[in-house]
Design a protein around this motif. Structure first.
Motif, PDB file in Angstrom:
ATOM      1  N   ASN A  57     -34.676  43.748 -36.927  1.00 29.13           N
ATOM      2  CA  ASN A  57     -34.636  43.787 -35.596  1.00 29.13           C
ATOM      3  C   ASN A  57     -32.503  44.067 -35.506  1.00 29.13           C
ATOM      4  N   ASN A  58     -31.427  43.400 -36.673  1.00 22.26           N
ATOM      5  CA  ASN A  58     -30.192  43.458 -36.946  1.00 22.26           C
ATOM      6  C   ASN A  58     -30.137  44.671 -37.589  1.00 22.26           C
ATOM      7  N   ILE A  59     -29.880  45.989 -37.312  1.00 22.51           N
ATOM      8  CA  ILE A  59     -29.065  46.993 -37.595  1.00 22.51           C
ATOM      9  C   ILE A  59     -27.951  47.184 -37.325  1.00 22.51           C
ATOM     10  N   ASN A  60     -27.681  46.908 -38.283  1.00 15.28           N
ATOM     11  CA  ASN A  60     -26.506  47.927 -38.266  1.00 15.28           C
ATOM     12  C   ASN A  60     -25.353  48.977 -37.780  1.00 15.28           C
ATOM     13  N   GLU A  61     -25.538  49.596 -36.760  1.00 15.75           N
ATOM     14  CA  GLU A  61     -25.075  50.621 -36.709  1.00 15.75           C
ATOM     15  C   GLU A  61     -24.319  51.310 -35.730  1.00 15.75           C
ATOM     16  N   GLU A  62     -23.445  51.857 -35.095  1.00 16.91           N
ATOM     17  CA  GLU A  62     -22.408  52.051 -33.931  1.00 16.91           C
ATOM     18  C   GLU A  62     -22.981  52.110 -32.835  1.00 16.91           C
ATOM     19  N   ARG A  63     -23.238  51.361 -32.295  1.00 11.78           N
ATOM     20  CA  ARG A  63     -23.130  51.871 -30.361  1.00 11.78           C
ATOM     21  C   ARG A  63     -23.124  53.072 -29.837  1.00 11.78           C
ATOM     22  N   ILE A  64     -24.303  53.740 -29.899  1.00 11.64           N
ATOM     23  CA  ILE A  64     -24.955  54.682 -29.059  1.00 11.64           C
ATOM     24  C   ILE A  64     -24.923  54.572 -27.954  1.00 11.64           C
ATOM     25  N   GLY A  65     -24.303  55.378 -27.017  1.00 11.58           N
ATOM     26  CA  GLY A  65     -24.056  55.171 -25.215  1.00 11.58           C
ATOM     27  C   GLY A  65     -25.305  55.834 -24.707  1.00 11.58           C
ATOM     28  N   SER A  66     -25.456  57.346 -25.049  1.00 15.53           N
ATOM     29  CA  SER A  66     -27.013  57.814 -24.508  1.00 15.53           C
ATOM     30  C   SER A  66     -28.249  58.637 -25.687  1.00 15.53           C
ATOM     31  N   PHE A  67     -28.297  59.365 -25.190  1.00 13.70           N
ATOM     32  CA  PHE A  67     -28.864  59.835 -26.179  1.00 13.70           C
ATOM     33  C   PHE A  67     -28.571  61.729 -26.384  1.00 13.70           C
ATOM     34  N   ASN A  68     -27.564  62.016 -25.587  1.00 17.49           N
ATOM     35  CA  ASN A  68     -26.476  63.475 -25.973  1.00 17.49           C
ATOM     36  C   ASN A  68     -25.471  62.890 -26.928  1.00 17.49           C
ATOM     37  N   GLU A  69     -25.144  61.390 -26.965  1.00 18.29           N
ATOM     38  CA  GLU A  69     -24.167  61.355 -28.890  1.00 18.29           C
ATOM     39  C   GLU A  69     -25.033  61.393 -29.595  1.00 18.29           C
ATOM     40  N   LEU A  70     -26.448  60.467 -29.283  1.00 20.82           N
ATOM     41  CA  LEU A  70     -27.035  60.568 -30.783  1.00 20.82           C
ATOM     42  C   LEU A  70     -27.176  61.980 -31.201  1.00 20.82           C
ATOM     43  N   VAL A  71     -28.091  62.801 -30.171  1.00 19.42           N
ATOM     44  CA  VAL A  71     -28.180  64.198 -30.521  1.00 19.42           C
ATOM     45  C   VAL A  71     -26.642  64.758 -31.244  1.00 19.42           C
ATOM     46  N   LYS A  72     -25.510  64.735 -30.994  1.00 16.13           N
ATOM     47  CA  LYS A  72     -24.260  65.282 -31.309  1.00 16.13           C
ATOM     48  C   LYS A  72     -24.469  64.612 -32.363  1.00 16.13           C
ATOM     49  N   GLU A  73     -23.785  63.295 -32.747  1.00 12.96           N
ATOM     50  CA  GLU A  73     -24.217  63.073 -34.019  1.00 12.96           C
ATOM     51  C   GLU A  73     -24.805  62.763 -35.021  1.00 12.96           C
ATOM     52  N   MET A  74     -26.147  63.397 -34.800  1.00 15.08           N
ATOM     53  CA  MET A  74     -27.279  64.053 -35.745  1.00 15.08           C
ATOM     54  C   MET A  74     -27.099  65.244 -36.243  1.00 15.08           C
ATOM     55  N   THR A  75     -26.550  66.107 -35.294  1.00 17.82           N
ATOM     56  CA  THR A  75     -25.922  67.472 -35.633  1.00 17.82           C
ATOM     57  C   THR A  75     -24.821  67.685 -36.655  1.00 17.82           C
ATOM     58  N   LEU A  76     -23.795  66.910 -36.421  1.00 17.59           N
ATOM     59  CA  LEU A  76     -22.170  66.728 -36.246  1.00 17.59           C
ATOM     60  C   LEU A  76     -22.931  66.286 -37.957  1.00 17.59           C
ATOM     61  N   LYS A  77     -23.090  65.394 -38.348  1.00 20.14           N
ATOM     62  CA  LYS A  77     -23.641  64.041 -39.648  1.00 20.14           C
ATOM     63  C   LYS A  77     -24.710  64.883 -40.634  1.00 20.14           C
ATOM     64  N   ARG A  78     -25.450  65.838 -39.708  1.00 22.84           N
ATOM     65  CA  ARG A  78     -26.530  66.409 -41.073  1.00 22.84           C
ATOM     66  C   ARG A  78     -27.072  65.572 -41.121  1.00 22.84           C
ATOM     67  N   GLN A  79     -27.793  64.274 -40.918  1.00 26.68           N
ATOM     68  CA  GLN A  79     -28.532  63.249 -40.928  1.00 26.68           C
ATOM     69  C   GLN A  79     -29.885  63.783 -41.277  1.00 26.68           C
ATOM     70  N   ASP A  80     -30.697  62.444 -42.302  1.00 30.07           N
ATOM     71  CA  ASP A  80     -32.181  62.813 -42.277  1.00 30.07           C
ATOM     72  C   ASP A  80     -32.950  62.531 -40.906  1.00 30.07           C
ATOM     73  N   VAL A  81     -34.449  62.722 -41.274  1.00 28.01           N
ATOM     74  CA  VAL A  81     -34.991  61.954 -40.218  1.00 28.01           C
ATOM     75  C   VAL A  81     -35.147  60.588 -40.496  1.00 28.01           C
ATOM     76  N   LYS A  82     -34.798  60.117 -41.071  1.00 29.26           N
ATOM     77  CA  LYS A  82     -35.011  58.561 -41.151  1.00 29.26           C
ATOM     78  C   LYS A  82     -33.730  57.936 -40.747  1.00 29.26           C
ATOM     79  N   ALA A  83     -32.382  58.264 -40.969  1.00 28.53           N
ATOM     80  CA  ALA A  83     -31.048  57.469 -40.067  1.00 28.53           C
ATOM     81  C   ALA A  83     -31.780  57.995 -38.808  1.00 28.53           C
ATOM     82  N   PHE A  84     -31.666  59.213 -38.277  1.00 27.64           N
ATOM     83  CA  PHE A  84     -32.980  59.497 -37.030  1.00 27.64           C
ATOM     84  C   PHE A  84     -33.604  58.206 -35.755  1.00 27.64           C
TER      85      PHE A  84
END
Length: 532
Positions: free
Chosen positions: A109-136
């Motif tokens: 349960n201890n995941i050191n990730e930046e706080r993401i407020g909404s699903f739209n922010e998640l999509v935006k971050e994944m698109t800009l950083k071009r991260q893989d499925v595991k990061a998603f």
């Protein structure tokens, strides 16, 4: 210029000049002539086919480009081999996502990730950083955990606020007491004797059916009396003994004096009117002080805990209600001293409604036991109508665990038959005080605050079970688990729990059963805007 005319009109128009075709090879001349002769009926189908196919191709290519943004560094590299294998790609993507989610779940349960407020922010971050499925998967888990924590925190606050709302006295009830106290001062009728002199002899007559209320709530007392008389087969045999504190005595007296009950006898008596011995006064003060210390220690311990919301955890908050420190609630253990001339009574809480005739309760044979109470279940053998001993007593203490069964159903307090002769014979009040002293010597660790826990200990072996249809409780909880048919068949329904029917947090679906016994035509009820 040459015209070719047929019956269907002009088919072709050729414009020629003397120099046309000079300097061109013969094959070019033939091609030019052929291109000028493409018929319109061939061109139209081609345009239609292209109009249908091209949008489809555009949508398919766009979909593949979007689909490949997280899997390919160059979307164009993926289009070729995915164009005719879309189903396989979706299957592979699903399998890859499933593996990533399982892996993220195993990480803890201890995941050191930046706080993401909404699903739209998640999509935006994944698109800009071009991260893989595991990061998603990891970021999605972090976001869901944040949301779950917020929901749990909100539910916990709601539960706390809900219980706090149950502790206050509504302005309307406070207004009613003030108006009635004023009426007592200015209206001689409001000060008339209760009961009238001709009925005083009934107060100690064992041939009548005696009911006892210990309350400081005028409106609630009126509902108990009204509902009991309305559903009684012979109301003339009923005698109500209402005991209240000094501050509520005048409004309580004024209410029943100005709203006389013609078919039954009502006595209103204040605690200040009792002439108890010095020894009894010392015992009562000692009892209240021990209960106050238990309450304070429980409150301090609860502040240190950080429990997550659960419906079962509401029991941690209930003992903190003012009723846990109410003198009138704790004085029920002194019923033999309050009514020295009576041998058998029916005790009623002020948050009950009587729905059927209860006169046959006096005919019950308690087999020498002190208390007749419901503790068998109307909902089957696997549940309790109230709660279990483990909800009131501390089974981590060796003395409790060695003498009591934590899964045993606790008997219901609120509608009970008391054989006062048997009570005096067994000296249950002294047993109650012995348990209070034992709890004090044990570091106040034997039970939670409240009226029922020490009574469960003191009256052990002296409770006679009565039919569950006599008493259905729990209507004051946020989620009452009582069936409509059970409510209708119950002789007495009990609004035990925080959501009392006279509060705004009272549940509308069961409050109506209480409201129909409120005298909304009374001028004081109208002036104080008692809610219906």
């Amino acid at each position: 210029m040459k015209f070719y005319i047929s019956t269907k009109g002009i088919k072709r128009l050729t414009i020629s000049s003397p120099d046309a075709g000079k300097g061109l090879p013969e094959t070019a001349k033939a091609t030019t002539a052929l291109s000028r002769r493409i018929p319109s009926r061939t061109l139209l189908p081609v345009v239609l086919v292209l109009g249908i196919v091209l949008p489809f191709l555009f949508v398919r290519i766009a979909f593949l480009v979007l689909e490949s943004t997280t899997a390919c560094y160059s979307p164009l590299d993926c289009i070729g081999w995915r164009f005719f294998s879309g189903a396989d790609t979706s299957l592979k993507l699903r399998e890859e996502l499933s593996r990533a989610l399982v892996e993220a779940n195993k990480e803890g349960n201890n995941i050191n990730e930046e706080r993401i407020g909404s699903f739209n922010e998640l999509v935006k971050e994944m698109t800009l950083k071009r991260q893989d499925v595991k990061a998603f998967a990891f970021k999605t888990k972090a976001m869901l955990q944040q949301m779950e924590h917020k929901v749990q925190s909100a539910r916990q606050r709601e539960s706390i606020y809900w219980h706090l709302a149950s502790h206050g006295v509504p302005k309307s009830l406070h207004c009613l007491c003030l108006k009635l106290a004023e009426e007592y001062a200015v209206n001689a009728m409001a000060r008339s004797r209760l009961p009238p002199p001709e009925y005083v002899s009934r107060l100690a007559d064992s041939s009548f059916l005696h009911l006892v209320l210990l309350t400081d709530n005028v409106l609630a007392a009126s509902v108990v009396v009204s509902s009991t008389i309305q559903n009684s087969a012979n109301p003339k045999k009923l005698v109500f003994h209402i005991v209240t504190d000094k501050k509520t005595y005048t409004p309580m007296h004024a209410w029943f004096a100005t709203n006389p009950v013609k078919s039954a006898v009502v006595e209103v008596k204040g605690l200040h009117q009792y002439d108890w011995s010095q020894e009894a006064n010392v015992e009562v003060k000692e009892m209240l002080e021990i209960h106050r210390i238990i309450w304070k220690q429980y409150y301090n311990n609860l502040k240190k805990e950080d429990f997550e919301y659960d419906r079962a955890h509401t029991r941690y908050l209930e003992p903190l209600s003012p009723s846990s420190l109410s003198l009138l609630n704790h004085l029920r253990v002194y019923i033999p001293e309050l009514f020295p001339d009576l041998n058998k009574i029916v005790f009623l809480d002020d948050d009950i409604v009587v729905q059927h005739d209860i006169s046959s309760l006096w005919e019950l044979d308690l087999n020498g036991k002190v208390v007749g109470a419901v503790f068998n279940s109307w909902c089957g053998g696997d549940c309790c109508p109230g709660r279990k001993y483990s909800d009131y007593l501390n089974f981590s203490h060796p003395y409790i665990s060695s003498h009591f069964d934590h899964d045993r159903c606790a008997w219901l307090y609120g509608m009970n038959v008391f054989d006062i002769e048997a009570w005096r014979r067994t000296n249950m009040t002294a047993t109650y005080h012995q348990w209070l002293k034992l709890n004090l010597e044990s570091g106040l660790a034997l039970w939670s605050p409240g009226v029922l826990p020490p009574s469960l200990l003191a009256f052990k072996g002296h409770v006679h079970p009565i039919d569950p249809s006599w008493h259905v409780a729990g209507l004051g909880y946020q989620y009452p688990e009582v069936y409509q048919e059970t409510l209708e068949d119950a002789a007495v329904i009990h609004f035990s729990g925080p959501a009392k029917p006279w509060l705004e947090i009272g549940l509308p679906e069961v409050r109506r059963l209480w409201n129909k016994h409120v005298n909304f035509s009374n001028k004081f009820i109208r002036k104080c805007r008692i809610m219906g």
